[in-house]
Each structure stands twice: as C-alpha cells, then as structure tokens.
Enzyme design. Structure first.
Site, PDB file in Angstrom:
ATOM      1  N   GLU A 194       0.867  -1.195   0.000  1.00 51.86           N
ATOM      2  CA  GLU A 194       0.000   0.000   0.000  1.00 51.86           C
ATOM      3  C   GLU A 194       0.896   1.234   0.000  1.00 51.86           C
ATOM      4  O   GLU A 194       1.773   1.365   0.865  1.00 51.86           O
ATOM      5  CB  GLU A 194      -0.880  -0.003   1.249  1.00 51.86           C
ATOM      6  CG  GLU A 194      -1.576   1.317   1.540  1.00 51.86           C
ATOM      7  CD  GLU A 194      -2.107   1.404   2.963  1.00 51.86           C
ATOM      8  OE1 GLU A 194      -2.303   2.540   3.438  1.00 51.86           O
ATOM      9  OE2 GLU A 194      -2.319   0.351   3.601  1.00 51.86           O
ATOM     10  N   LYS A 214     -10.055  -2.128   8.376  1.00 56.49           N
ATOM     11  CA  LYS A 214      -8.747  -1.886   8.983  1.00 56.49           C
ATOM     12  C   LYS A 214      -8.981  -1.371  10.396  1.00 56.49           C
ATOM     13  O   LYS A 214      -9.399  -0.226  10.566  1.00 56.49           O
ATOM     14  CB  LYS A 214      -7.971  -0.870   8.149  1.00 56.49           C
ATOM     15  CG  LYS A 214      -6.626  -0.479   8.727  1.00 56.49           C
ATOM     16  CD  LYS A 214      -5.889   0.481   7.805  1.00 56.49           C
ATOM     17  CE  LYS A 214      -6.279   1.915   8.066  1.00 56.49           C
ATOM     18  NZ  LYS A 214      -5.418   2.869   7.319  1.00 56.49           N
TER      19      LYS A 214
END
Length: 212
Positions: A42, A130
């Site tokens: 990411e 998340k």
C-alpha cells in the site's frame, strides 16, 4: 480482472504500508519489499509522488503481488489512484472514498476503530475493515469488536510490533498492516538492507503463526 482482496489478505497475512517523504526512496522501499516476498503493498497518498510510485511498482511487481493506494479520502483521490493503476484502496477512516471505490469495483480496506464505524464501513461497500489504530486496544480489543461481527474481515493496523503478530491472528485478524514497524525510515531514504532484514523477520513470524 476483479481482485478478491479478502482472500489475498488472508493468504498473504501482511500488508506493507509505504509512507515516506521521498518519491525515489518510497519506490526503492516498495521494490525491496516485493523482492523479499511481501506480496501486498500500500502506497500512502501522503507520500510525495505517490501515484508515480504506484505506477512504477505495478510495472515491477511479480505475479501474485498487488499494489494499492492508502490514505484515500475523497472521490477525486479514487479517480487519481485508479488512473495510476492501483489494485485496491485503503482508507484511514470512514470517508466518502469507500462508497466511490466500491462503485468503481475497487476492493476497499476501510479504516475504523469502533463497532459502529466497522459496520458502517461494510455497509458502504468495504471488503475488509482496517482496525486502526489497533495498538490502542491490542488483540483483546480486536476480539471484542469482532465478536458481534464474525463475518467482517479485520486487518490490524497501527503500531503492530513483531511480538504482537501472533496475538492479532489469534484474535481473528486475517492480516496485519505494517508501516513504521516494518518499513522504518526506508521510504524516506533510510537503510534498505535493514528493511530487507525486517521483511524477512516478519514473513518468518507470519509463517510460524500460520503453522501454530
């Protein structure tokens, strides 16, 4: 081709987070992680030249690897990372980009801390949640949030140290997101050899946790 991000996270168990102050260093850090066998990367949009880093990493990523964009907040951010070739989107909170990314068919890992936020994020189209910052409550908090939502895939992110990894997996996390504890200062020009060593250590810890 649509990415089954939940399956990829469950298999890889590590999501590496590149957040730095230098475009070239961020690219070098991401490349080193891919070479060491970290499959999910990411790149945070707070990194200078983040979309260029995403494009470049996509070009060198081996088969089976995925490169996504983090800190994606707005509908405009979603358009920018889509143009750069990002394969998934990560947010730090419950923000407008979740619904926009889902509308475009992007898998989203949405940031949330509370049960209400986790539920809202999934209703907006998030593929996974998340739990951020996970270190606030640790594995015990993750388990408590998961208990009423056993079908929500959770990724623990935020201050996840090496010794914390097994506890988060036991608490039900499908993966851990690793920024500073893994990447250190490598994305800002720091030691790439040290980054490679940390990557090997974390990958070994994940394999050990999977086998326990």
């Amino acid at each position: 081709m649509t990415v089954n991000l939940t399956a990829e996270l469950t298999d890889a168990r590590i999501l590496a987070i590149i957040r730095g102050t230098d475009t070239a260093a961020a690219l070098a850090a991401g490349t080193a992680l891919l070479e060491e066998g970290v499959r999910l990367i990411e790149v945070a949009l707070t990194t200078p030249g983040a979309t260029r880093v995403i494009e470049a990493l996509r070009a060198v990523a081996p088969a089976g690897s995925l490169v996504g964009a983090g800190t994606v907040l707005t509908t405009a951010d979603v358009a920018d990372v889509a143009a750069a070739g990002a394969q998934f989107v990560v947010t730090p909170a419950v923000v407008e980009s979740i619904a926009e990314a889902a509308r475009r068919g992007f898998p989203v890992v949405a940031g949330a801390l509370t049960p209400t936020e986790a539920y809202t994020a999934t209703r907006m189209g998030a593929s996974a949640v998340k739990l951020f910052p996970a270190a606030v409550g640790g594995p015990a908090y993750l388990k408590a949030v998961r208990d009423p939502f056993p079908d929500i895939p959770f990724v623990a992110v935020g201050g996840v140290g090496l010794d914390d990894v097994p506890g988060y997996f036991r608490a039900g996390a499908i993966a851990v997101g690793l920024g500073g504890p893994l990447v250190g200062d490598a994305a800002s020009g720091g030691d790439l050899d040290a980054l490679r060593a940390r990557a090997r250590t974390y990958l070994s810890a994940v394999r050990d946790s999977a086998g326990s």
